[in-house]
Design an enzyme around this catalytic site. Structure first.
Site, PDB file in Angstrom:
ATOM      1  N   ARG A  38      16.648  21.062  45.551  1.00 57.74           N
ATOM      2  CA  ARG A  38      16.382  20.046  44.528  1.00 57.74           C
ATOM      3  C   ARG A  38      14.977  19.453  44.600  1.00 57.74           C
ATOM      4  O   ARG A  38      14.576  18.682  43.717  1.00 57.74           O
ATOM      5  CB  ARG A  38      17.402  18.924  44.688  1.00 57.74           C
ATOM      6  CG  ARG A  38      17.354  18.214  46.036  1.00 57.74           C
ATOM      7  CD  ARG A  38      18.590  17.366  46.218  1.00 57.74           C
ATOM      8  NE  ARG A  38      18.659  16.708  47.519  1.00 57.74           N
ATOM      9  CZ  ARG A  38      19.722  16.049  47.952  1.00 57.74           C
ATOM     10  NH1 ARG A  38      20.795  15.955  47.187  1.00 57.74           N
ATOM     11  NH2 ARG A  38      19.736  15.473  49.131  1.00 57.74           N
ATOM     12  N   GLU A  39      14.205  19.796  45.636  1.00 60.56           N
ATOM     13  CA  GLU A  39      12.891  19.168  45.838  1.00 60.56           C
ATOM     14  C   GLU A  39      11.830  19.960  45.070  1.00 60.56           C
ATOM     15  O   GLU A  39      10.972  20.619  45.637  1.00 60.56           O
ATOM     16  CB  GLU A  39      12.612  19.085  47.346  1.00 60.56           C
ATOM     17  CG  GLU A  39      13.669  18.215  48.037  1.00 60.56           C
ATOM     18  CD  GLU A  39      13.677  18.278  49.558  1.00 60.56           C
ATOM     19  OE1 GLU A  39      12.746  18.856  50.146  1.00 60.56           O
ATOM     20  OE2 GLU A  39      14.630  17.737  50.162  1.00 60.56           O
ATOM     21  N   ARG A  74      21.281  20.857  47.134  1.00 59.95           N
ATOM     22  CA  ARG A  74      20.299  20.868  48.235  1.00 59.95           C
ATOM     23  C   ARG A  74      20.309  22.177  49.031  1.00 59.95           C
ATOM     24  O   ARG A  74      19.281  22.644  49.495  1.00 59.95           O
ATOM     25  CB  ARG A  74      20.652  19.703  49.166  1.00 59.95           C
ATOM     26  CG  ARG A  74      19.956  19.678  50.514  1.00 59.95           C
ATOM     27  CD  ARG A  74      20.366  18.426  51.268  1.00 59.95           C
ATOM     28  NE  ARG A  74      20.026  18.464  52.679  1.00 59.95           N
ATOM     29  CZ  ARG A  74      18.998  17.804  53.210  1.00 59.95           C
ATOM     30  NH1 ARG A  74      18.208  17.082  52.461  1.00 59.95           N
ATOM     31  NH2 ARG A  74      18.765  17.882  54.502  1.00 59.95           N
ATOM     32  N   ASN A 103      17.787  23.663  56.370  1.00 54.98           N
ATOM     33  CA  ASN A 103      16.978  22.875  57.320  1.00 54.98           C
ATOM     34  C   ASN A 103      17.839  22.244  58.423  1.00 54.98           C
ATOM     35  O   ASN A 103      17.421  21.282  59.063  1.00 54.98           O
ATOM     36  CB  ASN A 103      16.162  21.807  56.597  1.00 54.98           C
ATOM     37  CG  ASN A 103      14.827  21.570  57.299  1.00 54.98           C
ATOM     38  OD1 ASN A 103      14.265  22.494  57.905  1.00 54.98           O
ATOM     39  ND2 ASN A 103      14.329  20.337  57.242  1.00 54.98           N
ATOM     40  N   ARG A 104      19.002  22.827  58.649  1.00 53.17           N
ATOM     41  CA  ARG A 104      19.843  22.467  59.803  1.00 53.17           C
ATOM     42  C   ARG A 104      20.284  23.733  60.534  1.00 53.17           C
ATOM     43  O   ARG A 104      21.098  23.666  61.431  1.00 53.17           O
ATOM     44  CB  ARG A 104      21.106  21.714  59.338  1.00 53.17           C
ATOM     45  CG  ARG A 104      20.857  20.412  58.607  1.00 53.17           C
ATOM     46  CD  ARG A 104      20.301  19.339  59.532  1.00 53.17           C
ATOM     47  NE  ARG A 104      20.071  18.087  58.822  1.00 53.17           N
ATOM     48  CZ  ARG A 104      18.961  17.785  58.162  1.00 53.17           C
ATOM     49  NH1 ARG A 104      17.940  18.644  58.123  1.00 53.17           N
ATOM     50  NH2 ARG A 104      18.840  16.618  57.553  1.00 53.17           N
ATOM     51  N   SER A 137      10.379  16.852  49.767  1.00 53.70           N
ATOM     52  CA  SER A 137      10.150  15.579  49.092  1.00 53.70           C
ATOM     53  C   SER A 137      11.351  14.697  49.366  1.00 53.70           C
ATOM     54  O   SER A 137      12.413  15.222  49.736  1.00 53.70           O
ATOM     55  CB  SER A 137       9.959  15.777  47.579  1.00 53.70           C
ATOM     56  OG  SER A 137      11.183  16.038  46.932  1.00 53.70           O
ATOM     57  N   TYR A 138      11.311  13.369  49.264  1.00 55.12           N
ATOM     58  CA  TYR A 138      10.263  12.616  48.649  1.00 55.12           C
ATOM     59  C   TYR A 138       9.874  11.423  49.513  1.00 55.12           C
ATOM     60  O   TYR A 138      10.513  11.192  50.551  1.00 55.12           O
ATOM     61  CB  TYR A 138      10.693  12.105  47.245  1.00 55.12           C
ATOM     62  CG  TYR A 138      11.982  11.278  47.209  1.00 55.12           C
ATOM     63  CD1 TYR A 138      11.939   9.890  47.264  1.00 55.12           C
ATOM     64  CD2 TYR A 138      13.219  11.904  47.118  1.00 55.12           C
ATOM     65  CE1 TYR A 138      13.118   9.143  47.204  1.00 55.12           C
ATOM     66  CE2 TYR A 138      14.394  11.152  47.072  1.00 55.12           C
ATOM     67  CZ  TYR A 138      14.342   9.774  47.125  1.00 55.12           C
ATOM     68  OH  TYR A 138      15.508   9.060  47.086  1.00 55.12           O
ATOM     69  N   TYR A 155      14.578  10.054  60.579  1.00 52.14           N
ATOM     70  CA  TYR A 155      15.922   9.993  61.168  1.00 52.14           C
ATOM     71  C   TYR A 155      16.093  11.219  62.036  1.00 52.14           C
ATOM     72  O   TYR A 155      15.345  12.195  61.882  1.00 52.14           O
ATOM     73  CB  TYR A 155      17.041   9.917  60.115  1.00 52.14           C
ATOM     74  CG  TYR A 155      16.936  10.901  58.970  1.00 52.14           C
ATOM     75  CD1 TYR A 155      17.167  12.270  59.149  1.00 52.14           C
ATOM     76  CD2 TYR A 155      16.613  10.469  57.682  1.00 52.14           C
ATOM     77  CE1 TYR A 155      17.080  13.171  58.089  1.00 52.14           C
ATOM     78  CE2 TYR A 155      16.517  11.364  56.616  1.00 52.14           C
ATOM     79  CZ  TYR A 155      16.752  12.706  56.828  1.00 52.14           C
ATOM     80  OH  TYR A 155      16.651  13.586  55.786  1.00 52.14           O
ATOM     81  N   GLU A 159       6.765  15.278  53.491  1.00 53.93           N
ATOM     82  CA  GLU A 159       7.615  14.792  52.399  1.00 53.93           C
ATOM     83  C   GLU A 159       6.638  14.335  51.313  1.00 53.93           C
ATOM     84  O   GLU A 159       5.973  13.292  51.452  1.00 53.93           O
ATOM     85  CB  GLU A 159       8.478  13.607  52.861  1.00 53.93           C
ATOM     86  CG  GLU A 159       9.447  13.931  53.981  1.00 53.93           C
ATOM     87  CD  GLU A 159      10.759  14.566  53.519  1.00 53.93           C
ATOM     88  OE1 GLU A 159      11.011  14.628  52.298  1.00 53.93           O
ATOM     89  OE2 GLU A 159      11.514  15.015  54.387  1.00 53.93           O
TER      90      GLU A 159
END
Ligand code: 0X9
Ligand code: ZN
Length: 431
Positions: free
Chosen positions: A184-185, A242, A259-260, A314-315, A366, A389
């Site tokens: 979605r970015e 995502r 990204n995990r 992003s963002y 985080y 980001e």
């Protein structure tokens, strides 16, 4: 009362609907910005949200709001919960459906793509980007090489373009840039193609501009769209998707958060889930996904030369360094921050009002393990590793921002070139 709320609303971080093959208009959905300086209270909020609400941003900095996207059927209950627990909130987006149609003509973009469509006045589809990369490679054989890294779950080709003339032969330093790991970015793949276009221009012109000369002294690997299936899905079905589009065994929910999914120390730590319906699902095992495997393999083939790994997201305008799986800082933290600051300062020269927040992901953003930035530093032993980001206050961003953000990042990229060119070869000295 509290227990009842949790039971009704579920206890997961962010969940995706199992019925995700339908078109989601987002009509009547709202984005709420929730303010609370109390860290524990923010965490409680995350746990209490209904499964069909999506936490878009959860900044570590308590001065920044938590952004939550909720469908109309949950809004009343969520607002009642916020009010009765004394959370301050604003309605950041009154009607998400209206906003995304106004910004992006979402849902009407099934047209066939062609190479002629490539521009930076709009967000491009996968086919356009793919055809354009093939054309760049065909037209510039003396300094480009198209690398087919592998295929996505839905069999789309995953391309990286190498740009450079390797002026120092095997000793030429290189920089890696990727985009679009999160579907979605949209500003991420768009910025990556902008940079790719600038790089090709600079090499073609053999630019004599002082800064651009630095660009010519290193080789570049640019992989602008590493999650093409998820990206296409955000154009056709769900703008806020995502993950990739893997089928998860034993579940009707699709997708793994790429990204995990990296094979690195800290896999599974922090904002990560082992539930296939979660937006941060880490997958059944490390590197289970074809996209992660393909990109990882390509980076490892060139790791001795790649001095900087940079992944665009992003963002919020953050320039993040490793580690992201822990708040502990790497031995060379100061060195990472010095280069990140050079990047952010170069951006400020182009746009004085742009301010990036700089720091290690785990300490200022985080904790989330299994991400590509940690993998690049810990597993691939690349000396510099950053997650940028990009700016904006939503994944949905006006297309008028594409060129300004591209110009800003191009300035930062020239700083990266200078540093990569002077950095020693070999394993990351900090590892
Ligand atoms: O959570 C992420 O994957 C990234 N943020 S995003 O909003 N684009 O999804 C941040 C990743 C930072 N790096 C690590 N936590 N290792
Ligand atoms: Zn992201």
């Amino acid at each position: 009362m509290w227990l009842l709320f949790c039971c009704c609303f579920g206890l997961s971080f962010v969940n995706t609907s199992p019925y995700d093959d339908v078109f989601e208009s987002y009509d009547g959905h709202q984005i709420l910005s929730v303010h609370s300086n109390d860290r524990a209270k923010r965490e409680t909020l995350r746990d209490a949200l209904p499964e069909n609400c999506d936490v878009l941003k959860f900044p570590h900095d308590t001065a920044r709001p938590v952004d939550v996207l909720c469908p109309p059927e949950s809004l009343h209950r969520v607002k009642r919960h916020l009010e009765s627990n004394s959370y301050k909130y604003d309605v950041k987006v009154e009607d998400v459906g209206v906003k995304i149609r106004a910004e992006e003509s979402y849902g009407t973009r099934k047209k066939r793509a062609s190479v002629a469509d490539m521009s930076w006045t709009d967000f491009q589809r996968y086919e356009t980007i793919k055809n354009w990369m093939e054309k760049l490679a065909d037209e510039n054989p003396s300094f480009t090489q198209l690398i087919e890294m592998g295929r996505s779950v839905e069999n789309r080709v995953l391309y990286a373009l190498k740009i450079g003339t390797s002026p120092l032969g095997n000793e030429t330093r290189s920089v890696w840039i990727d985009g679009g790991i999160h579907a979605r970015e949209w500003i991420s793949p768009t910025t990556a193609t902008y940079l790719l276009n600038e790089l090709v221009r600079a090499f073609k012109e053999q630019s004599s501009d002082c800064k651009e000369k630095g660009v010519l002294s290193v080789d570049w690997y640019v992989a602008p769209l590493i999650n093409p299936d998820g990206y296409e899905y955000t154009h056709t079905n769900q703008r806020y998707w995502r993950k990739n589009r893997s089928t998860n065994s034993g579940s009707t929910c699709k997708g793994v958060d790429l990204n995990r999914n990296w094979n690195v120390v800290g896999y599974g730590a922090g904002a990560t889930s082992n539930q296939p319906c979660s937006d941060v699902y880490k997958g059944p095992s490390k590197e289970s996904e074809p996209e992660t495997k393909a990109i990882g393999k390509t980076v490892l083939e060139h790791k001795d030369n790649i001095r900087i790994y940079l992944t665009l997201h992003s963002y919020g305008a953050y320039w993040l360094s490793a580690w992201g799986y822990t708040t502990t800082l790497p031995k060379d933290h100061e060195k990472q921050i010095t280069l990140a600051t050079r990047g952010a300062d170069a951006i400020k020269c182009v746009n004085p009002s742009r301010s990036y927040t700089i720091g290690s992901a785990g300490a200022i953003f985080y904790i989330a393990g299994g991400a590509s930035d940690d993998w690049a530093k810990a597993t691939a032993e690349i000396p510099y590793s950053f997650t940028v980001e990009l700016p904006g206050d939503d994944f949905v961003i006006s297309k008028s921002q594409i060129i300004p953000i591209g110009e800003e990042m191009w300035a930062a990229i020239k700083e990266m070139a200078g540093e990569a060119a002077r950095h020693p070869l070999g394993k990351d000295p900090a590892m």
